[in-house]
Scaffold this motif. Structure first.
Motif, PDB file in Angstrom:
ATOM      1  N   ILE A 180       0.820  -1.188   0.079  1.00 41.57           N
ATOM      2  CA  ILE A 180      -0.092  -0.221  -0.068  1.00 41.57           C
ATOM      3  C   ILE A 180       0.974   1.364   0.257  1.00 41.57           C
ATOM      4  O   ILE A 180       0.636   2.233  -0.766  1.00 41.57           O
ATOM      5  CB  ILE A 180      -0.889  -0.015   1.193  1.00 41.57           C
ATOM      6  CG1 ILE A 180      -1.923  -1.245   1.167  1.00 41.57           C
ATOM      7  CG2 ILE A 180      -1.547   1.439   1.339  1.00 41.57           C
ATOM      8  CD1 ILE A 180      -2.723  -1.220   2.369  1.00 41.57           C
ATOM      9  N   ALA A 181       1.827   1.250   0.761  1.00 45.20           N
ATOM     10  CA  ALA A 181       2.877   2.343   0.815  1.00 45.20           C
ATOM     11  C   ALA A 181       3.480   2.564  -0.527  1.00 45.20           C
ATOM     12  O   ALA A 181       3.588   3.723  -1.037  1.00 45.20           O
ATOM     13  CB  ALA A 181       3.853   2.146   2.119  1.00 45.20           C
ATOM     14  N   ASP A 182       4.107   1.513  -1.041  1.00 44.82           N
ATOM     15  CA  ASP A 182       4.708   1.567  -2.537  1.00 44.82           C
ATOM     16  C   ASP A 182       3.627   2.281  -3.443  1.00 44.82           C
ATOM     17  O   ASP A 182       4.131   3.149  -4.274  1.00 44.82           O
ATOM     18  CB  ASP A 182       5.118  -0.020  -2.829  1.00 44.82           C
ATOM     19  CG  ASP A 182       6.189  -0.301  -2.114  1.00 44.82           C
ATOM     20  OD1 ASP A 182       6.839   0.342  -1.331  1.00 44.82           O
ATOM     21  OD2 ASP A 182       6.161  -1.535  -2.136  1.00 44.82           O
ATOM     22  N   LYS A 183       2.351   1.790  -3.439  1.00 43.43           N
ATOM     23  CA  LYS A 183       1.566   2.223  -4.507  1.00 43.43           C
ATOM     24  C   LYS A 183       1.203   3.882  -4.139  1.00 43.43           C
ATOM     25  O   LYS A 183       1.035   4.468  -5.164  1.00 43.43           O
ATOM     26  CB  LYS A 183       0.059   1.381  -4.466  1.00 43.43           C
ATOM     27  CG  LYS A 183       0.374   0.031  -5.070  1.00 43.43           C
ATOM     28  CD  LYS A 183      -0.852  -0.733  -4.780  1.00 43.43           C
ATOM     29  CE  LYS A 183      -0.870  -2.086  -5.389  1.00 43.43           C
ATOM     30  NZ  LYS A 183       0.378  -3.236  -5.074  1.00 43.43           N
ATOM     31  N   ALA A 184       1.128   3.931  -2.995  1.00 45.54           N
ATOM     32  CA  ALA A 184       0.740   5.490  -2.573  1.00 45.54           C
ATOM     33  C   ALA A 184       1.936   6.314  -3.038  1.00 45.54           C
ATOM     34  O   ALA A 184       1.398   7.642  -3.546  1.00 45.54           O
ATOM     35  CB  ALA A 184       0.332   5.572  -1.136  1.00 45.54           C
ATOM     36  N   MET A 185       2.797   5.985  -2.795  1.00 47.60           N
ATOM     37  CA  MET A 185       4.231   6.777  -3.131  1.00 47.60           C
ATOM     38  C   MET A 185       4.225   6.982  -4.591  1.00 47.60           C
ATOM     39  O   MET A 185       4.526   8.093  -4.993  1.00 47.60           O
ATOM     40  CB  MET A 185       5.304   6.207  -2.670  1.00 47.60           C
ATOM     41  CG  MET A 185       6.641   6.962  -2.729  1.00 47.60           C
ATOM     42  SD  MET A 185       6.838   8.471  -2.048  1.00 47.60           S
ATOM     43  CE  MET A 185       6.894   8.228  -0.297  1.00 47.60           C
ATOM     44  N   VAL A 186       4.218   5.824  -5.282  1.00 46.34           N
ATOM     45  CA  VAL A 186       4.192   5.833  -6.893  1.00 46.34           C
ATOM     46  C   VAL A 186       2.995   6.786  -7.458  1.00 46.34           C
ATOM     47  O   VAL A 186       3.378   7.560  -8.390  1.00 46.34           O
ATOM     48  CB  VAL A 186       4.432   4.509  -7.300  1.00 46.34           C
ATOM     49  CG1 VAL A 186       4.251   4.605  -8.966  1.00 46.34           C
ATOM     50  CG2 VAL A 186       5.512   3.694  -7.010  1.00 46.34           C
ATOM     51  N   ILE A 187       2.067   6.358  -7.237  1.00 40.97           N
ATOM     52  CA  ILE A 187       0.652   6.954  -7.748  1.00 40.97           C
ATOM     53  C   ILE A 187       0.690   8.507  -7.502  1.00 40.97           C
ATOM     54  O   ILE A 187       0.475   9.450  -8.220  1.00 40.97           O
ATOM     55  CB  ILE A 187      -0.713   6.380  -7.410  1.00 40.97           C
ATOM     56  CG1 ILE A 187      -0.500   5.328  -7.912  1.00 40.97           C
ATOM     57  CG2 ILE A 187      -1.765   7.361  -7.813  1.00 40.97           C
ATOM     58  CD1 ILE A 187      -2.156   4.214  -7.190  1.00 40.97           C
ATOM     59  N   ILE A 188       0.982   9.149  -6.243  1.00 42.47           N
ATOM     60  CA  ILE A 188       0.992  10.557  -5.705  1.00 42.47           C
ATOM     61  C   ILE A 188       2.181  11.282  -6.511  1.00 42.47           C
ATOM     62  O   ILE A 188       1.939  12.350  -6.951  1.00 42.47           O
ATOM     63  CB  ILE A 188       1.141  10.447  -4.314  1.00 42.47           C
ATOM     64  CG1 ILE A 188      -0.275  10.185  -3.561  1.00 42.47           C
ATOM     65  CG2 ILE A 188       1.173  11.936  -3.786  1.00 42.47           C
ATOM     66  CD1 ILE A 188      -0.213  10.079  -2.263  1.00 42.47           C
ATOM     67  N   ALA A 189       3.296  10.469  -6.434  1.00 40.04           N
ATOM     68  CA  ALA A 189       4.395  11.236  -7.068  1.00 40.04           C
ATOM     69  C   ALA A 189       4.172  11.436  -8.613  1.00 40.04           C
ATOM     70  O   ALA A 189       4.595  12.416  -9.342  1.00 40.04           O
ATOM     71  CB  ALA A 189       5.561  10.292  -7.026  1.00 40.04           C
ATOM     72  N   LEU A 190       3.558  10.333  -9.231  1.00 36.11           N
ATOM     73  CA  LEU A 190       3.044  10.600 -10.790  1.00 36.11           C
ATOM     74  C   LEU A 190       2.082  11.496 -10.979  1.00 36.11           C
ATOM     75  O   LEU A 190       2.384  12.257 -12.118  1.00 36.11           O
ATOM     76  CB  LEU A 190       2.436   9.050 -11.115  1.00 36.11           C
ATOM     77  CG  LEU A 190       3.427   7.935 -11.423  1.00 36.11           C
ATOM     78  CD1 LEU A 190       3.051   6.647 -12.005  1.00 36.11           C
ATOM     79  CD2 LEU A 190       4.687   8.454 -12.814  1.00 36.11           C
TER      80      LEU A 190
END
Length: 221
Positions: free
Chosen positions: A70-80
């Motif tokens: 979840i942390a990985d996905k949140a970091m990637v999506i928000i940064a994108l």
């Protein structure tokens, strides 16, 4: 739930995800880009550190296993979202970002639907490479924007004729415009290549997860 160091690092990484976007609300560019890059890199490093420590110290937990992706996905999506939002909306950037976001939402929905059968969708080595490619690509794209804004800041102090003369090589580059432009172009090209590689891995792993879930999506006979 035990508050082990690996779990604490995972929680901090999850909290850092919205922090990347918040940097652009309270700081001017390029400082916002610098702070977002440092925050993102710190979070990406903890992604490796918390997993390594959990395995080495035998502190793997259900909480960590749940929160880590979840942390990985949140970091990637928000940064994108931040990068795309502050870009020129080039299709070369928007398309891979769209593929990545779609896959992450789709796989998360699959896991939620499968419930107890979600263990069939364990993270594979290819999925780990996918996450690594995403994070490296995003970091390079943040660096591209840093080079761009430093270039614009230095160019703002010059008149148009001087700027054109420096960029064409007719005038001496005493303010470092050319090397900033070269770094911007190199980071932009490398970042897009890595993002497309990440998008391809994203779609491949997404299809693999869907294929594994198909037997559980069929209607009972």
């Amino acid at each position: 739930m035990k508050w082990t160091l690996p779990n604490i690092l995972t929680v901090l990484r999850l909290l850092a995800a919205p922090g990347v976007a918040v940097m652009f609300l309270y700081f001017n560019r390029p400082w916002a880009d610098w702070f977002a890059l440092v925050l993102f890199l710190g979070a990406a490093i903890t992604d490796w550190v918390d997993g390594y420590l959990a395995r080495s110290w035998q502190q793997e937990s259900r909480f960590g296993a749940m929160l880590d992706p979840i942390a990985d996905k949140a970091m990637v999506i928000i940064a994108l979202l931040v990068i795309v939002g502050y870009s020129s909306m080039s299709p070369w950037l928007v398309l891979p970002a769209t593929f990545i976001t779609f896959r992450e939402v789709f796989v998360s929905g699959l896991r939620e639907f499968l419930g107890g059968q979600a263990k069939l969708l364990k993270v594979t080595k290819l999925a780990k490479w996918k996450t690594t490619a995403q994070m490296v690509a995003i970091a390079v794209l943040f660096a591209r924007d840093i080079f761009l804004h430093h270039l614009l800041k230095r160019a703002a102090a010059l008149d148009d004729a001087t700027f054109q003369g420096i960029m064409s090589g007719a005038l001496s580059d005493d303010v470092g415009l050319l090397w900033l432009a070269q770094l911007r172009d190199a980071a932009g090209f490398l970042g897009l290549v890595l993002l497309w590689i990440a998008a391809a891995l994203t779609l491949i792993t997404g299809w693999d997860y869907f294929r594994k879930a198909i037997p559980f999506l069929k209607e009972p006979a």
